[in-house]
Motif scaffolding. Structure first.
Motif, mmCIF file in Angstrom:
data_model
loop_
_atom_site.group_PDB
_atom_site.id
_atom_site.type_symbol
_atom_site.label_atom_id
_atom_site.label_comp_id
_atom_site.label_asym_id
_atom_site.label_seq_id
_atom_site.Cartn_x
_atom_site.Cartn_y
_atom_site.Cartn_z
ATOM 1 N N SER A 108 68.467 28.249 24.116
ATOM 2 C CA SER A 108 67.194 28.786 24.610
ATOM 3 C C SER A 108 67.274 29.137 26.087
ATOM 4 O O SER A 108 66.764 30.176 26.524
ATOM 5 C CB SER A 108 66.061 27.782 24.362
ATOM 6 N N TRP A 109 67.927 28.287 26.877
ATOM 7 C CA TRP A 109 68.044 28.590 28.302
ATOM 8 C C TRP A 109 68.980 29.765 28.550
ATOM 9 O O TRP A 109 68.764 30.556 29.477
ATOM 10 C CB TRP A 109 68.510 27.356 29.069
ATOM 11 N N ALA A 110 70.009 29.909 27.750
ATOM 12 C CA ALA A 110 70.899 31.062 27.907
ATOM 13 C C ALA A 110 70.138 32.358 27.669
ATOM 14 O O ALA A 110 70.275 33.328 28.430
ATOM 15 C CB ALA A 110 72.083 30.945 26.953
ATOM 16 N N GLY A 111 69.329 32.406 26.613
ATOM 17 C CA GLY A 111 68.580 33.617 26.303
ATOM 18 C C GLY A 111 67.387 33.843 27.202
ATOM 19 O O GLY A 111 67.168 34.952 27.709
ATOM 20 N N MET A 112 66.601 32.781 27.430
ATOM 21 C CA MET A 112 65.377 32.932 28.208
ATOM 22 C C MET A 112 65.648 33.112 29.701
ATOM 23 O O MET A 112 64.987 33.896 30.378
ATOM 24 C CB MET A 112 64.471 31.721 27.981
ATOM 25 N N ALA A 113 66.605 32.370 30.243
ATOM 26 C CA ALA A 113 66.932 32.547 31.663
ATOM 27 C C ALA A 113 67.515 33.934 31.902
ATOM 28 O O ALA A 113 67.230 34.568 32.932
ATOM 29 C CB ALA A 113 67.908 31.467 32.127
ATOM 30 N N TYR A 114 68.343 34.417 30.978
ATOM 31 C CA TYR A 114 68.872 35.770 31.102
ATOM 32 C C TYR A 114 67.735 36.790 31.108
ATOM 33 O O TYR A 114 67.723 37.716 31.925
ATOM 34 C CB TYR A 114 69.847 36.077 29.970
ATOM 35 N N LEU A 115 66.782 36.614 30.198
ATOM 36 C CA LEU A 115 65.653 37.543 30.140
ATOM 37 C C LEU A 115 64.855 37.509 31.434
ATOM 38 O O LEU A 115 64.429 38.556 31.953
ATOM 39 C CB LEU A 115 64.754 37.203 28.950
ATOM 40 N N SER A 116 64.651 36.324 31.971
ATOM 41 C CA SER A 116 63.905 36.206 33.231
ATOM 42 C C SER A 116 64.636 36.910 34.375
ATOM 43 O O SER A 116 64.036 37.651 35.155
ATOM 44 C CB SER A 116 63.685 34.730 33.566
ATOM 45 N N LEU A 117 65.945 36.697 34.482
ATOM 46 C CA LEU A 117 66.725 37.370 35.515
ATOM 47 C C LEU A 117 66.696 38.891 35.329
ATOM 48 O O LEU A 117 66.605 39.651 36.302
ATOM 49 C CB LEU A 117 68.171 36.874 35.481
ATOM 50 N N PHE A 118 66.768 39.326 34.092
ATOM 51 C CA PHE A 118 66.738 40.756 33.789
ATOM 52 C C PHE A 118 65.410 41.372 34.236
ATOM 53 O O PHE A 118 65.388 42.440 34.874
ATOM 54 C CB PHE A 118 66.954 40.967 32.293
ATOM 55 N N LEU A 119 64.299 40.715 33.915
ATOM 56 C CA LEU A 119 62.988 41.222 34.303
ATOM 57 C C LEU A 119 62.823 41.229 35.822
ATOM 58 O O LEU A 119 62.256 42.170 36.389
ATOM 59 C CB LEU A 119 61.887 40.386 33.651
ATOM 60 N N CYS A 120 63.318 40.183 36.469
ATOM 61 C CA CYS A 120 63.248 40.139 37.936
ATOM 62 C C CYS A 120 64.021 41.300 38.545
ATOM 63 O O CYS A 120 63.601 41.885 39.550
ATOM 64 C CB CYS A 120 63.795 38.809 38.453
ATOM 65 N N SER A 121 65.150 41.638 37.959
ATOM 66 C CA SER A 121 65.955 42.741 38.475
ATOM 67 C C SER A 121 65.259 44.079 38.267
ATOM 68 O O SER A 121 65.132 44.879 39.204
ATOM 69 C CB SER A 121 67.328 42.746 37.783
ATOM 70 N N LYS A 122 64.796 44.332 37.067
ATOM 71 C CA LYS A 122 64.237 45.639 36.752
ATOM 72 C C LYS A 122 62.907 45.887 37.451
ATOM 73 O O LYS A 122 62.576 47.040 37.767
ATOM 74 C CB LYS A 122 64.043 45.781 35.237
#
Length: 379
Positions: A196-210
């Motif tokens: 869950s942290w691998a997927g959710m943290a990645y999504l959070s970082l992705f949204l912060c970037s975009k």
């Protein structure tokens, strides 16, 4: 003027297909680990830390975990790339083919990073589960130990059957369902937490970037050169604390504080809420492993940290820094360096004929790489 769109070299395409194959093989390795019998660590039949009840109906099932941590981020990242890329870097007269090239590349890197994070978490977690064979908090309920013949299974410890302190082997268990029993020795680390942290943290970082969600900061360019640094009375100020102390000394009419505060501003707060939703989701999923008696506290903490680190590493593998990358993924490898580089060569990027088509992602005749650099200064 728009330039002709050049085809992507086939060797470069093959190199990225190989990347996808390797990511898939990492996930397959994780799946094979789930079919392997784990080590069975000796345990005490009187240990209260493994005497919790066995909960059949988990709050977050494995299928729900996959939907939340893999499917949902995959859909969200794809939609963001297809809807919002290339953003303001695109000029009005840009050919549609170049716009879609950038959209598809951002989509590809988004999924490659997500796939790498989740595949690595899956493989490492299940491999470690088999290696350590740590008993779950509900092991005794799964095991149903044969206490009448306890002495036949003692492998260590001190004490008696009534006083405790004896360690027994897993053969004491009367559980006939081998899958339930083996899963009782898969406590460390927590797979739900790491995945869950691998997927959710990645999504959070992705949204912060975009969406440029980052703590405001002073750009290095503000103090990067003598010409760009603020001055006071003709004297360069090397730091915000370097104010003139002599009241008779002539000073710049523009206060230094005003110069500094104009360098950055806080993003809208609602964006911060959006970026935190995936983190909150991972926290909840991890917490259920404690409340369902499936994992000890350290198992959850370790799995969460591992998942977060894998998410961060996978994100940075394919994406530029959040605060200075203007939301872009790294560009593709040079076709000449698609399969690797030797000593004496710096990096995998480089000029290729087909990449020059990105010059149509321009502002004032600058190619996309120059524009990204400008965005980094202007952000």
């Amino acid at each position: 003027m728009a330039t002709a769109t050049r085809s992507v070299p086939f060797s470069l395409i093959l190199s990225y297909i190989l990347d996808w194959i390797i990511i898939a093989l990492i996930a397959v390795a994780g799946a094979l680990f789930t079919l392997t019998t784990p080590n069975h660590h000796p345990f005490s039949p009187t240990d209260p830390s493994i005497a919790y009840p066995y909960v059949v109906n988990e709050k977050v099932s494995t299928s729900t975990l996959v939907l939340v941590s893999l499917v949902a981020p995959g859909i969200i990242t794809a939609l963001v790339c297809l809807i919002f890329a290339p953003g303001r870097a695109a000029s009005r007269d840009m050919p549609a083919s170049l716009i879609w090239r950038r959209k598809l590349w951002e989509w590809n890197t988004a999924w490659m990073g997500l796939g790498l994070a989740l595949a690595a978490a899956f493989m490492i977690t299940d491999g470690m589960k088999n290696l350590f064979g740590k008993p779950r908090p509900d092991l005794l309920a799964r095991c149903d130990p044969d206490m009448a013949n306890l002495q036949n299974y003692v492998v260590g410890g001190f004490g008696t059957a009534t006083s405790g302190g004896l360690l027994v082997s897993w053969q004491i268990c009367r559980q006939t369902n081998r899958s339930i029993l083996n899963d009782g020795f898969a406590s460390f680390p927590s797979g739900h937490s790491s995945f869950s942290w691998a997927g959710m943290a990645y999504l959070s970082l992705f949204l912060c970037s975009k969406f440029a969600i980052a703590i405001p900061y002073l750009l290095p360019s503000a103090y990067g050169s003598s010409s760009s640094r603020p001055t006071a009375g003709g004297r360069r100020l090397d730091s915000p604390l370097d104010h003139p102390k002599n009241p008779l000394q002539p000073t710049d009419p523009t206060p230094l504080s005003k110069i500094l505060r104009s360098q950055a501003a806080a993003p809208p707060t609602y964006l911060l809420v959006i970026a935190f939703i995936p983190i909150g989701t991972a926290i909840y999923i991890s917490s259920t492993r404690w409340s369902d008696f499936y994992h000890h506290g350290f198992d959850i903490i370790f799995g969460s940290l591992m998942g977060f680190l894998l998410a961060w590493g996978s994100f940075r593998w394919y994406h530029a820094p959040i605060r200075r990358g203007a939301g872009w993924a790294w560009g593709p490898r040079s076709s000449e360096k698609a399969w690797g580089i030797g000593m004496g060569v710096q990096g995998y990027a480089g000029e290729s004929e087909w990449k020059r088509g990105d010059e149509d992602l321009e502002h004032g005749g600058r190619n996309v790489n120059e524009q990204i650099g400008a965005d980094m200064v202007e952000a």
